[in-house]
Design an enzyme around this catalytic site. Structure first.
Site, PDB file in Angstrom:
ATOM      1  N   SER A  63      37.577  36.139  51.731  1.00  0.00           N
ATOM      2  CA  SER A  63      38.535  35.887  50.648  1.00  0.00           C
ATOM      3  C   SER A  63      39.910  36.510  50.819  1.00  0.00           C
ATOM      4  O   SER A  63      40.845  36.093  50.150  1.00  0.00           O
ATOM      5  CB  SER A  63      37.968  36.425  49.335  1.00  0.00           C
ATOM      6  OG  SER A  63      37.432  35.381  48.617  1.00  0.00           O
ATOM      7  N   LYS A  66      42.832  34.258  51.275  1.00  0.00           N
ATOM      8  CA  LYS A  66      43.421  33.471  50.181  1.00  0.00           C
ATOM      9  C   LYS A  66      44.875  33.869  49.906  1.00  0.00           C
ATOM     10  O   LYS A  66      45.703  33.043  49.529  1.00  0.00           O
ATOM     11  CB  LYS A  66      42.576  33.633  48.910  1.00  0.00           C
ATOM     12  CG  LYS A  66      41.201  32.981  49.060  1.00  0.00           C
ATOM     13  CD  LYS A  66      40.234  33.381  47.969  1.00  0.00           C
ATOM     14  CE  LYS A  66      38.898  32.690  48.188  1.00  0.00           C
ATOM     15  NZ  LYS A  66      37.821  33.204  47.362  1.00  0.00           N
ATOM     16  N   TYR A 189      39.235  25.299  54.489  1.00  0.00           N
ATOM     17  CA  TYR A 189      38.971  26.512  53.703  1.00  0.00           C
ATOM     18  C   TYR A 189      37.906  27.381  54.401  1.00  0.00           C
ATOM     19  O   TYR A 189      38.067  28.597  54.522  1.00  0.00           O
ATOM     20  CB  TYR A 189      38.529  26.123  52.282  1.00  0.00           C
ATOM     21  CG  TYR A 189      37.990  27.289  51.502  1.00  0.00           C
ATOM     22  CD1 TYR A 189      38.839  28.276  51.010  1.00  0.00           C
ATOM     23  CD2 TYR A 189      36.614  27.426  51.289  1.00  0.00           C
ATOM     24  CE1 TYR A 189      38.338  29.370  50.324  1.00  0.00           C
ATOM     25  CE2 TYR A 189      36.108  28.515  50.599  1.00  0.00           C
ATOM     26  CZ  TYR A 189      36.960  29.483  50.118  1.00  0.00           C
ATOM     27  OH  TYR A 189      36.468  30.567  49.456  1.00  0.00           O
ATOM     28  N   TYR A 241      38.516  40.220  42.100  1.00  0.00           N
ATOM     29  CA  TYR A 241      37.451  39.548  41.346  1.00  0.00           C
ATOM     30  C   TYR A 241      37.481  40.038  39.892  1.00  0.00           C
ATOM     31  O   TYR A 241      38.556  40.246  39.356  1.00  0.00           O
ATOM     32  CB  TYR A 241      36.081  39.793  41.999  1.00  0.00           C
ATOM     33  CG  TYR A 241      36.031  39.423  43.470  1.00  0.00           C
ATOM     34  CD1 TYR A 241      36.176  38.109  43.883  1.00  0.00           C
ATOM     35  CD2 TYR A 241      35.843  40.389  44.448  1.00  0.00           C
ATOM     36  CE1 TYR A 241      36.119  37.769  45.230  1.00  0.00           C
ATOM     37  CE2 TYR A 241      35.775  40.052  45.795  1.00  0.00           C
ATOM     38  CZ  TYR A 241      35.916  38.740  46.176  1.00  0.00           C
ATOM     39  OH  TYR A 241      35.866  38.415  47.486  1.00  0.00           O
ATOM     40  N   VAL A 259      34.193  39.236  50.558  1.00  0.00           N
ATOM     41  CA  VAL A 259      32.767  39.582  50.553  1.00  0.00           C
ATOM     42  C   VAL A 259      32.261  40.135  51.885  1.00  0.00           C
ATOM     43  O   VAL A 259      31.161  40.672  51.945  1.00  0.00           O
ATOM     44  CB  VAL A 259      31.874  38.396  50.122  1.00  0.00           C
ATOM     45  CG1 VAL A 259      32.033  38.095  48.655  1.00  0.00           C
ATOM     46  CG2 VAL A 259      32.130  37.173  50.983  1.00  0.00           C
TER      47      VAL A 259
HETATM   48  N1  GLU Z   1      34.022  32.103  52.136  1.00  0.00           N
HETATM   49  C1  GLU Z   1      33.546  32.755  50.956  1.00  0.00           C
HETATM   50  C2  GLU Z   1      33.184  31.747  49.879  1.00  0.00           C
HETATM   51  O1  GLU Z   1      33.869  30.788  49.713  1.00  0.00           O
HETATM   52  C3  GLU Z   1      34.592  33.677  50.486  1.00  0.00           C
HETATM   53  C4  GLU Z   1      34.131  34.461  49.321  1.00  0.00           C
HETATM   54  C5  GLU Z   1      34.809  35.758  49.118  1.00  0.00           C
HETATM   55  O2  GLU Z   1      35.098  36.505  50.066  1.00  0.00           O
HETATM   56  O3  GLU Z   1      35.065  36.015  47.936  1.00  0.00           O
HETATM   57  O4  GLU Z   1      32.216  31.894  49.193  1.00  0.00           O
END
Ligand code: GLU
Length: 324
Positions: A63, A66, A189, A241, A259
């Site tokens: 994540s 992002k 993604y 989060y 994560v």
């Molecule tokens: N690739 C993970 C997903 O889409 C990223 C989640 C994360 O790191 O929050 O679930």
């Protein structure tokens, strides 16, 4: 040895045995991470590097990507178009929550949650999937200052198990928030999440944002400086989060976690800081990482609203070798 380096070593010693949290397992490939991995890295805006622990251990960015994809989407489409497809409101939702779209606009809430990130990534410019991927990878390379690779096993692992993300993409397609080629958007993604980095890489990327988008070592502009404020604002309110509020209160600098166990944070005009430890809490944030950031923020007065100490304390610690 600088005072900062000494403190990083101390923090490593203090927390490397902290065993709370679990390694993420919902993407099967992530389960292979060693729970003992732990690194802390700081890069200043003039390119000085400090670190302790496993700062060269490679892992997938997840994540944390992002943040950078949001910057590239802004550069690709401009602010107005991006904001038609994704908002800037925190959700208070956990990392794996099912999609909630804004009731009126039908946009995902922000670019730091999965739905918002899938929408943002789909806005990256390119004539087809390969050119979009190349644009994405070149963007990462500008921040990192070196070549970048995708971890194929993680990409394939997520591609074959990411049903929740597929469901989100379908719902957004229904509301016209994402273009019809959702498989291409999802692949991009998943590729973005599978980019391999180290803890030191994350600190370098964070330092680039702290330095108005200019990579501290190569001196190349990684992102248009006009968008750095957009990126940092969304990180500050939505990057951790459903602990974003607590983080803003206790640590007080823009940050993003993933994560796989990485956290990066920006001390504007000063430095990028990153931690890596795969043991994450129920919110999806690295347990050791949070503790380290709380201590760093307290010791050096890094909180953006901490007016009592002044951030020169931090700058001094990157230079001084004397006790103060
Ligand atoms: N690739 C993970 C997903 O889409 C990223 C989640 C994360 O790191 O929050 O679930």
């Amino acid at each position: 040895m600088t005072l900062l380096q000494r403190f990083l070593d101390e923090l490593y010693q203090r927390y490397h045995t902290l065993g709370d949290g679990t390694v993420a397992s919902y993407i099967p490939e992530l389960k292979k991470a060693d729970p003992n991995w732990f690194g802390i890295s700081v890069v200043t805006v003039d390119g000085r590097v400090f670190g302790a622990g496993d700062i060269q251990q490679k892992f997938t960015i997840q994540s944390v990507s992002k943040v950078f994809a949001f910057g590239l989407a802004l550069e690709s489409q401009g602010r107005d178009t991006v904001l038609e497809k994704v908002g800037v409101e925190p959700t208070g939702d956990p990392f794996n929550s099912l999609i909630r779209l804004d009731e009126d606009s039908k946009r995902p809430f922000n670019p730091m949650i999965n739905a918002g990130a899938i929408a943002t990534t789909s806005l990256i410019k390119g004539s087809g999937p390969t050119s979009k991927l190349n644009n994405l990878l070149s963007m990462f390379e500008r921040y990192l200052g070196h070549e970048v690779f995708i971890d194929m096993p993680t990409f394939m692992s997520e591609r074959s198990t990411g049903h929740r993300n597929r469901a989100m993409a379908h719902l957004m397609l229904h509301f016209d928030m994402i273009s019809h080629d959702i498989n291409a958007a999802l692949d991009l993604y998943f590729q973005q999440c599978s980019v391999m980095v180290t803890c030191q890489d994350l600190a370098m990327m964070a330092a680039t944002l702290a330095n108005k988008g200019k990579q501290p070592v190569t001196q190349k502009q990684a992102v248009n400086p006009d968008y750095v404020r957009d990126i940092l604002s969304v990180m500050y309110t939505c990057g951790m989060y459903n602990r974003a509020g607590e983080w803003a209160y206790r640590v007080g600098i823009p940050a993003k976690s993933g994560v796989s166990g990485g956290i990066l944070a920006i001390v504007p005009g000063k430095a990028g800081i990153a931690t890596f430890s795969p043991l994450i809490d129920k919110n999806g944030n690295s347990v050791r990482g949070i503790r380290v950031f709380e201590e760093l923020s307290r010791k050096y007065g890094l909180h953006l609203f901490d007016l009592s100490m002044g951030r020169c304390v931090f700058s001094k610690a990157t230079q001084d070798t004397s006790e103060s």
